[in-house]
Every structure is written in structure tokens, then in C-alpha cells.
Design an enzyme around this catalytic site. Structure first.
Site, mmCIF file in Angstrom:
data_model
loop_
_atom_site.group_PDB
_atom_site.id
_atom_site.type_symbol
_atom_site.label_atom_id
_atom_site.label_comp_id
_atom_site.label_asym_id
_atom_site.label_seq_id
_atom_site.Cartn_x
_atom_site.Cartn_y
_atom_site.Cartn_z
ATOM 1 N N ARG A 103 -25.866 -24.617 -48.941
ATOM 2 C CA ARG A 103 -26.122 -24.658 -47.499
ATOM 3 C C ARG A 103 -26.871 -25.915 -47.102
ATOM 4 O O ARG A 103 -27.726 -26.392 -47.847
ATOM 5 C CB ARG A 103 -27.061 -23.520 -47.098
ATOM 6 C CG ARG A 103 -26.447 -22.195 -46.916
ATOM 7 C CD ARG A 103 -27.442 -21.353 -46.088
ATOM 8 N NE ARG A 103 -26.838 -20.082 -45.782
ATOM 9 C CZ ARG A 103 -26.931 -19.027 -46.595
ATOM 10 N NH1 ARG A 103 -27.595 -19.117 -47.706
ATOM 11 N NH2 ARG A 103 -26.335 -17.901 -46.269
ATOM 12 N N SER A 130 -32.068 -24.906 -57.287
ATOM 13 C CA SER A 130 -32.363 -23.685 -58.056
ATOM 14 C C SER A 130 -32.068 -23.832 -59.538
ATOM 15 O O SER A 130 -31.261 -23.103 -60.124
ATOM 16 C CB SER A 130 -31.565 -22.519 -57.483
ATOM 17 O OG SER A 130 -31.769 -22.453 -56.103
ATOM 18 N N ASP A 157 -35.605 -21.989 -55.882
ATOM 19 C CA ASP A 157 -35.270 -20.916 -54.925
ATOM 20 C C ASP A 157 -36.275 -19.767 -54.951
ATOM 21 O O ASP A 157 -36.547 -19.147 -53.926
ATOM 22 C CB ASP A 157 -33.841 -20.390 -55.119
ATOM 23 C CG ASP A 157 -33.537 -19.947 -56.544
ATOM 24 O OD1 ASP A 157 -34.400 -20.132 -57.430
ATOM 25 O OD2 ASP A 157 -32.425 -19.416 -56.779
#
Ligand code: BG6
Ligand code: BG6
Ligand code: GLC
Ligand code: GLC
Length: 916
Positions: free
Chosen positions: A539, A602, A656
Site C-alpha cells: 500500500r 515488514s 509492521d
């Protein structure tokens, strides 16, 4: 000569008169074909009613599923015990089914009496008696030392939910033992057998006598798909399409239905057919108002019907000159065997005369003729009624198969059918007349129901053996409390190693400092860009933070990262990311804007400050070259430079877990842990600076990204890893690495399931032993499918449909196993994750010297969010393993991007303050 003619004439006339008299008297008992077709139609409707879920409760014909799904195929083998209880005789048997592949059955048996005080006494004593007989049989046959499977033929209506269990709905016929109705008769028997410590039997199948008969006959004639009993009682079973059986899940194949047609008419459906004799007989029976159809047909009642008729006729002066004997007044004095004997036409009137004389009557020639005809009418009506109901079943079978003509075999048994001289012929003839489009073969079961019950038991015992194999595999995934505590302890030890300077380099849990030292305080504000890379979706976000109000506005766009980019070169990967940023800026109308950016990345990074992160190693599905050992912030900066279109101020690189903790911490300041149970598995938490030996300073706290996914990479949890875990590991992008993650996260659970399914298939326990191409395909069981399959709301059929969508052609049986496998794997994952989390919260509690710790965990990840049981099991495990911690789980609704923006905002504020 003349005299002879005269005699003959006289006799014929006498016969005619008597027959006419009886015909007139029993007019109501003679059923025309028209009436029989009507009864047939009524029975068809009754069957439909019994099969429907909503209509079954009020249906009188219960149409009981038997869980017998197939007729014998000849592959049955082994040695079995069989009990046969409920007909005119009680038998115990040993049945030996073909040893060397040829259809061959050997039986040894022993009859035992069933005195009235036993069958109408106390239920417990009845079963104790049965168990005693069995023990006696095993003793005399020298079977005591053997552990044999047992098939129980129990000829009463039982509601079954599986083959080896059946709740008695009501006693019928001669039985009426107290306290058995509404209980499981298999348990009753098992309990009774416990008293015999020296015998050991496993009751694997409960079978109605109709089912036993059908199976006995089907062993010799594979066309046999109906079983009919016309004995003490009457009943029929047949193979019904699963799709028509509402009460059992699943729709493929067939299942045998025990119709319990004896109860036809119990709701009043046959009142126009029943006569005063039927009503009187019913009132004097053990079960008034029940089994009304049976009472017009079966052996237990025919003699009595004849007696009631004769009595009435005598009373009316139509027989025996109006004389009645006391025997004629006595219930049960005329039995079916008498009726059968009187109807032996070949023997003229001799039998009739003898039987009547034995009853203390003095019958004339005319009486004998009349009585014989009464018998004929009663037994003919019986055959007619059976024929009508059987014709309904045959029609149903033909329609189910969508055939114009049905060729089928009906297995027959029962004393009335066997000993009555004309019964079979009459029945066959009427059936053929009622259903001219069915070619029916009637096959007499020579060896009783027990042989068929042994066939059913043989199949059940094969299924049981397979079940054991499946359970053995599933057991590998069941962790004891002790094992979970072990995991918790080892995790705790690894956490400490990771924090200490001396042991850090050897620790599998890397405990990476993040340089995030505090929670947002609500004064943050401004517009930020955020990237979110490494989960299911990539994203790009624009986050607007408004100060004071603790509220943010977010705009985001999801971009795909093609596999060839995830696993291509580093430059390609970062160029692609920058391309996506450009698209997003364009899309938002922000071309050329220079915004601060927070980068959620992440993967494990070693950080020296908040805006520097050296990738230690790729995990999950990424493997781009030339990135490991490099600073990913630099790589991003260079890619932006290469593009030379815009400039961005990269302020923070954030895992994350950290982003999640921040997202939740913005709302709940007690949130000091971030947990991800998604594609990967990881956790971060706020640690005391004094415990973090790798970073200078002792004041305050810093967030540690544990990277607990690497737990076990030194082999410390190999005792609980299975061969399937090892196979998944070997097939992964990073063999030997992230062992704990590979047991707990979405990306791997489906793969473990797939490995198990392959193994079970190889063992012939699934998918008919065929490993399909599809099953060989990596990654087919994504988290969302796993979650769907395990949903409790889903019927078996829907599970099967999901599997079919995945390209796995499964039966309902397969679907049950697949669901169990998924359950075992995801349960273990949740428990392991819970054990890890318990280690963290306990550490925090102890470090702070607290009696009780209250803490909030911010959680995110598709596994946690989508799976129907994962979160619950995780929470239960933490509660059990860390009872002194009150852990609140807070689901992160907005993803890590929001947290990353908040971290960026804080960092920016600090940067500014430092500059000033
Ligand atoms: C036998 C079966 O062959 O037929 C019994 O083995 C069954 O279990 C019986 O109940 C039905 O006949 P009857 O006449 O004994 O009730
Ligand atoms: C999301 C985060 O909410 O959760 C991602 O924004 C993170 O960055 C993800 O990786 C974890 O879940 P999954 O299941 O997408 O890996
Ligand atoms: C009774 C029983 C039934 C059995 C039949 C024949 O009708 O209820 O279960 O099959 O008798 O024995
Ligand atoms: C992997 C990564 C880790 C991340 C986790 C969850 O374990 O190594 O950094 O937090 O997946 O996405």
C-alpha cells in the site's frame, strides 16, 4: 357314479356357500387393486414426509438413516461376532468373512432363549442377559482371548447419528424392557459387557434386521438394494440417494434407509382400511395405537386376527353352531404357524380340523372350509399390504434412478414369509401387478441378518482402522500443556539471549532495537506519506494527522507486486515501489509534493537509528537479490533519485508489528505490544532501556522488534516439529529459517495442511488414493480458504464445494477429514503463538515487579482477522499460561501505515526540536 357326482356337487356347493359367507363377513378385508394403488400412493407420500427435515418430526414412517452407505463389494474380510436380537429367535454368532479374496462366509452360531421376564423386565437386566449369552458363546467357542469387532442386529426402530450408536425410539413386537427407550442401545450393551472382565469386544455397527437382510442378499446379488422382513414384525429398508436425505449431511452416494414401515397409519392414515378386528387386536397389544400397519401384516398378529374373527363369527352363529371354546376366548391361542398350517391346501382340511379340535372346538366340514378361508383372507390382506408398500419403494428407486424400467433385487426374510405356503407367491404376483415397470427378483436370505451385519461390521472395522491412521497423524499436532509451557520457557530464554550483548549474536530471536521510544502524545500533526510493504498487500498511503483530536484521515491505494519482482533484483523491486509512489501522488493530485515519509517494511532490519535499517534477511515470499545487508532506506532513496521526479523525506523505517502497536497505542496508551499473525508472524513490545544491552543508555523504554519468527532455528523446538513442518520448510524460499513462523503463520499453515493431505492420500485415506496435480501445487490453501473451511457455520456440502473450487475432487468423507486437518494445524498455530505471547507478558510483569500486569496487545494480520478460531484459541492459551496477566487484545483496524505515519510525526517533531 351318480352318488359321487352328487357328493362332488354337494361339496362344491358347500364350499361356495362357506366362501361366500366368509367373503361377505370379511368384505372389508379384501382389498382391490385400486385400493392397493391408493395405499401405495399414500405410502409414497409418507416416505417423502419421513425424509424431510421439517416434516420428519411429525411423520409416522420415520425413514431412519442407517449410516450404511454401500452394499458389500467382496473386499470385506475378517472375523466378527454378531448378535441377532429382536426377531423370533435370539442368536449369537461368529462370522468369518473371506480370507483369500473369494466370497466365502463361514458361520457358527448358538440360539439362546428370550423369556418374557427378560424382554419385558428391567432394561439393564436385559442387556446383562445378552452380555452373559455372548460371554457364554465366546467361552464355548474358545474366543475369550480374542478382541473381535461386533455387529449388533437389533430389530427395533433406532435413531442413528452414526453406525455404532442408536437411540431406541420405542419397543415394538414382544419387547418392552424398562428404561431403554430414548437411550443408546450400543452403550447399554457396552456397559453390560464391562462386567465380563475377561472378554473384550468392540461394537462397531448397529444394524436393523432389514438392513442385515439386504446386506446378506447383496453379498450374493449386487443388484439387491431393498431388504424386507415379514416375520414377527414387518419392515423394509432400501438404498436412498443421499441428496434426498435431509437429516444427514452430504449429498453424494447413497445411504440405506430403515423405513420402519410398521408404523404406517399410526397417524390415522389407514383408518379407512382398518377393521374392527384390527382395532380390537391393537387395544389388547403391548403398544396400543402403535405399529398399526405391522399389526395388519406380521406374524405376531395374524393368528390373533384370525382368532378374533372366528370368535365374532361363532358369536354370530356363523361358525361351530354358535359354540365357543375357552381356548377360542384366550388371547394368543391361534398363532401364525397355525394359520400357515391351515392354509396348506395340499393337505385339504386335515390341518384345519386338527387345529380347531385342539382348540376344544367340534368343527363341521363347513366350519373347516370357512375357517380356512378366513385364514386365506387375513394372510392375503397381509401380502397385499406389504406388496403395496414395497411397490411404493420400488417406484421411488426407479424414479431416483430416472429409469423407465427398474431391474432390482429384494432381499427377503422372516418366518411368515418363509413358513407360509402361499405367501411368497402371492406377494410377488401382486408386486408385479402394481409395478409392471419393475423387474423384481425376490431373494430369500438363507443365513439371516447376522451375515449382513458382519459385512457392515467389516466395512466399519476397515473405516476404524483408517480412522486410527488419521488420528495418529492429527495427534502429532496436539500439544500438551507441558509442551506449551516448554515452548513458553524456551521462548523466554531466547528473549533474554537476544537482549544480552554476549549472547545476542547466537540468539535465534534477534530482539532488534527500533529506536521508537515513546507513544504518540496527541500533539502530532501534519500530512505524511506512508509505505506498507511485506504483508498480503503493498500500500501507499497519505495520512493526515490532526493535533489534539487524536484523529487521522487516510487515503490509500493497493498495488500489486508481481512475483517476478518480489524475487527479482533489488533495484527492480525498489524501482517498482517508486513507480507505485509516483502513481499514487499522481492519483492524489500531489505531484511534486515533498512530504515526510514513514516506511513500513515488514522484514527483519538492524537499525542504528529510526531512519536506518539494514535488511538482515528476507522472509516470507520475498527474495530480491542484492538487498540483504543493505540499508533499505538508502535503496529507496537511490530509487527515488534514479527516477528523478520527486523528492521525499524518509524519516522512519518501521516494522509492521511496530506500526500496529502505534496504531493501537494512539487510542489506548496501555498498548505496549504489537502482534502480527498474518502472512508472517512477529511481535514487538516496549522494553526497559536498561535491559537492552545493545543500545547505550538506561533511561526509559524502547520498542524491540523481537523477530520471533526465527525462534527454533537452532533446533530448540524440533521435538514438536513434524515431518510435515520439515517438508514445508524444505520447500520454502528460506530453508532452515523462521521455523516458529512456519508453524504459526498464514503463509505456511495451508502448506502444512497440503503436506498432510498428500501423505494421507498416499496412505489411501483420502481422495481415493489419487494425488491430483492440484494437490501438488504449492500455496493453494491460502489463509482465506483455510478460514472458510473451518467456519462452524458451514455445512459439509459447502466445505466440499470450497475444496472443489480449489480443484480438489473430494467426497463428503474427505471433506470431514480435510476440515479436521485444517483444525489441528490452525489450533497448534494459535497455541504456539499464545505460548510465545505468554512468555512476553510474563517477562514484562516480572521485570516491573508486579503481582498482576494489565497490558494491551495491538494485533493485526489476516490469520488473526479471518480465521474463525485462531484468535479465541490464542487468547485462551495466554490466559492459561500467564494467569497473572490481564491481556486485552485490540484489533488494529487501520493497518500499520497509520502507526508508521505517527512514528514519522513524532520523529519529525524530535528532529525539529533537536535542530532548534
Ligand atoms: C432373521 C433375522 O433371519 O429374520 C432376524 O436374522 C430377524 O434378526 C428375522 O428379526 C425376522 O424374522 P422373525 O420371523 O424371526 O421375526
Ligand atoms: C496489515 C499491515 O494491516 O497487516 C501490514 O498494514 C502487515 O503491513 C499486515 O504486514 C500483516 O498481515 P498480512 O496478513 O497481510 O501479512
Ligand atoms: C418391527 C421393528 C423393526 C423390525 C421389524 C422386523 O417392525 O420395529 O425395526 O425391522 O419389526 O423385525
Ligand atoms: C516476518 C518478518 C517480520 C514481520 C512478520 C509479519 O516474520 O520477518 O519482520 O513482522 O513477518 O509480517
Amino acid at each position: 357314479m351318480f352318488a359321487v357326482h352328487l357328493m362332488a356337487f354337494y361339496f362344491t356347493k358347500l364350499k361356495e356357500d362357506q366362501i361366500k359367507k366368509v367373503d361377505r363377513f370379511l368384505y372389508h378385508m379384501r382389498l382391490s387393486d385400486e385400493t392397493l394403488l391408493d395405499i401405495m400412493a399414500r405410502f409414497q407420500a409418507e416416505m417423502q414426509k419421513g425424509l424431510g427435515k421439517d416434516t420428519n418430526p411429525t411423520a409416522s414412517v420415520k425413514m431412519l438413516p442407517t449410516f450404511v452407505r454401500a452394499i458389500p463389494d467382496g473386499s470385506e474380510n475378517g472375523e466378527f461376532l454378531s448378535l441377532d436380537l429382536g426377531g423370533s429367535k435370539f442368536r449369537v454368532l461368529k462370522v468369518q468373512v473371506s480370507e483369500e479374496g473369494k466370497r466365502n462366509v463361514q458361520m457358527e452360531s448358538q440360539f439362546y432363549p428370550t423369556p418374557n421376564e427378560i424382554i419385558r423386565g428391567n432394561g439393564i437386566e436385559l442387556f446383562e442377559y445378552v452380555a452373559d449369552c455372548l460371554a457364554d458363546f465366546m467361552n464355548t467357542k474358545g474366543l475369550k482371548h480374542k478382541r473381535l469387532p461386533l455387529g449388533l442386529t437389533f430389530s427395533f426402530p433406532c435413531r442413528q447419528t452414526k453406525l455404532e450408536e442408536g437411540v431406541l425410539l420405542s419397543w415394538t413386537k414382544k419387547f418392552k424392557a424398562r428404561g431403554v427407550q430414548d437411550t443408546d442401545v450400543v452403550s447399554c450393551l457396552t456397559r453390560a459387557m464391562k462386567r465380563h472382565k475377561d472378554i473384550n469386544v468392540d461394537t462397531l455397527a448397529l444394524v436393523n434386521d432389514t438392513v442385515g437382510t439386504m446386506m446378506t442378499c447383496a453379498y450374493d446379488d449386487p443388484y439387491c438394494e431393498v431388504g424386507v422382513i415379514i416375520g414377527t414384525g414387518t419392515n423394509a429398508c432400501y438404498m436412498e440417494d443421499m441428496s434426498n436425505i435431509d437429516l444427514v449431511e452430504g449429498d453424494e452416494g447413497r445411504m440405506c434407509i430403515n423405513t420402519e414401515w410398521g408404523a404406517f397409519g399410526d397417524d390415522g392414515a389407514l383408518e379407512d382400511i382398518r377393521t374392527e378386528f384390527d382395532r380390537e387386536l391393537d387395544l389388547g397389544s403391548l403398544n396400543p395405537g402403535k405399529q398399526l400397519f405391522e399389526k395388519m401384516i406380521s406374524g405376531l398378529y395374524l393368528g390373533e386376527l384370525v382368532r378374533l374373527i372366528l370368535l365374532k363369527m361363532a358369536k354370530a352363529g356363523l361358525l361351530f353352531g354358535g359354540e365357543k371354546s375357552s381356548a377360542l376366548h384366550t388371547k394368543g391361542k391361534i398363532e401364525t404357524r397355525h394359520v400357515a398350517a391351515m392354509e396348506k391346501y395340499k393337505e385339504g382340511l386335515a390341518n384345519t380340523r386338527e387345529i380347531l379340535t385342539d382348540l376344544g372346538l367340534e368343527p363341521s366340514e363347513a366350519d373347516c372350509i370357512a375357517v380356512q378361508h378366513v385364514c386365506t383372507i387375513v394372510s392375503f390382506r397381509s401380502a397385499n399390504l406389504c406388496a403395496a408398500a414395497l411397490a411404493a419403494i420400488l417406484t421411488r428407486l426407479r424414479e431416483n434412478k430416472k429409469l423407465v424400467r427398474l431391474r432390482t433385487t429384494v432381499g427377503m426374510d422372516g418366518t411368515l414369509y418363509k413358513i407360509h405356503p402361499q405367501y411368497p407367491k402371492r406377494l410377488h404376483k401382486v408386486v408385479r401387478r402394481l409395478v409392471p415397470n419393475c423387474d423384481v427378483r425376490f431373494l430369500l436370505s438363507e443365513s439371516g441378518s447376522a451375515k449382513g451385519a458382519a459385512m457392515v461390521t467389516a466395512v466399519a472395522s476397515r473405516v476404524q482402522a483408517q480412522r486410527k491412521q488419521i488420528d495418529k497423524v492429527l495427534a502429532l499436532f496436539r500439544l500438551t500443556q507441558e509442551q506449551l509451557v516448554g515452548v513458553q520457557d524456551k521462548m523466554r530464554a531466547e528473549l533474554e539471549y537476544g537482549l544480552k550483548r554476549d549472547t545476542h549474536s547466537l540468539a535465534t530471536v534477534k530482539m532488534l532495537p527500533t529506536y521508537v521510544c515513546g507513544m504518540p502524545d496527541g500533539t502530532e500533526k501534519g500530512k505524511f506519506l506512508a509505505l506498507d510493504l511485506g504483508g498480503t498487500n503493498f500500500r501507499v498511503l497519505l495520512v493526515k494527522i490532526r493535533s489534539g483530536r487524536r484523529s487521522v484521515r487516510m487515503y490509500n491505494k493497493i498495488f500489486a507486486i508481481p512475483l517476478e519482482i518480489m524475487q527479482g533484483t533489488g533495484e527492480e523491486l525498489f524501482d517498482h515501489i517508486v513507480q507505485c509512489i509516483a502513481d499514487f501522488l499522481d492519483y492524489m493530485g500531489l505531484k511534486g509534493a515533498q512530504l515526510p515519509l514513514g516506511f513500513t517494511f515488514s522484514f527483519p532490519c538492524r537499525q542504528a537509528s529510526i531512519d536506518k535499517g539494514t535488511l538482515i534477511g528476507w522472509t516470507k515470499g520475498f527474495k530480491a537479490t542484492d538487498c540483504e545487508g543493505e540499508d533499505v532506506v538508502d535503496m529507496l532513496r537511490e530509487a527515488i533519485k534514479r527516477r528523478n521526479e520527486f523528492d521525499l523525506d524518509i524519516v522512519a523505517v518501521v516494522n509492521d508489528t511496530v506500526g500496529t502497536m502505534m496504531t493501537c497505542g494512539y487510542e489506548d496508551p496501555n498498548c505496549e505490544i504489537g502482534l502480527i499473525a498474518g502472512t508472517g508472524s512477529n511481535l514487538c513490545y516496549m522494553e526497559e532501556m536498561r535491559n537492552i544491552e545493545l543500545v547505550e543508555g538506561d533511561e526509559g523504554k524502547m520498542c524491540i522488534n523481537t523477530e520471533w519468527g526465527g525462534f527454533g532455528d537452532n533446533g530448540c523446538i524440533d521435538d514438536i516439529r513434524t515431518q510435515y513442518d520439515k517438508e514445508v520448510d524444505e520447500g520454502s524460499l528460506n530453508p532452515g529459517k523462521q521455523r516458529y513462523e512456519k508453524m504459526t503463520s498464514g503463509m505456511y499453515l495451508g502448506e502444512i495442511v497440503r503436506q498432510i493431505l498428500i501423505d494421507l492420500t498416499k496412505q489411501g485415506l483420502l481422495f481415493r488414493g489419487q494425488i491430483s496435480e492440484r494437490l501438488r501445487t504449492r500455496g493453494i490453501f491460502e489463509t482465506k480458504f483455510l478460514s472458510q473451511i473451518e467456519s462452524d457455520r458451514l455445512a459439509l456440502l459447502q466445505v466440499r464445494r470450497i475444496l472443489q473450487q480449489l480443484g480438489l475432487d473430494s467426497t463428503c468423507e474427505d471433506s470431514i477429514v480435510v476440515k479436521e486437518v485444517c483444525g489441528a494445524v490452525s489450533r497448534r498455530a494459535a497455541q504456539l503463538c499464545g505460548a510465545g505471547l505468554a512468555a512476553i507478558v510474563e517477562k514484562r510483569r516480572e521485570d516491573q515487579g508486579l503481582e498482576r500486569l494489565r497490558i494491551t496487545v495491538g494485533v493485526d494480520g489476516t490469520l488473526y482477522k479471518l480465521h474463525p478460531h485462531f484468535s479465541r484459541i490464542l487468547q485462551e492459551t495466554v490466559k492459561e499460561l500467564a494467569p497473572r496477566c490481564d491481556v486485552t487484545f485490540m484489533l488494529s483496524e487501520d493497518g500499520s501505515g497509520k502507526g508508521a505515519a505517527l512514528i514519522t510525526a513524532v520523529a519529525k517533531r524530535l528532529q525539529q526540536a533537536w535542530k532548534n
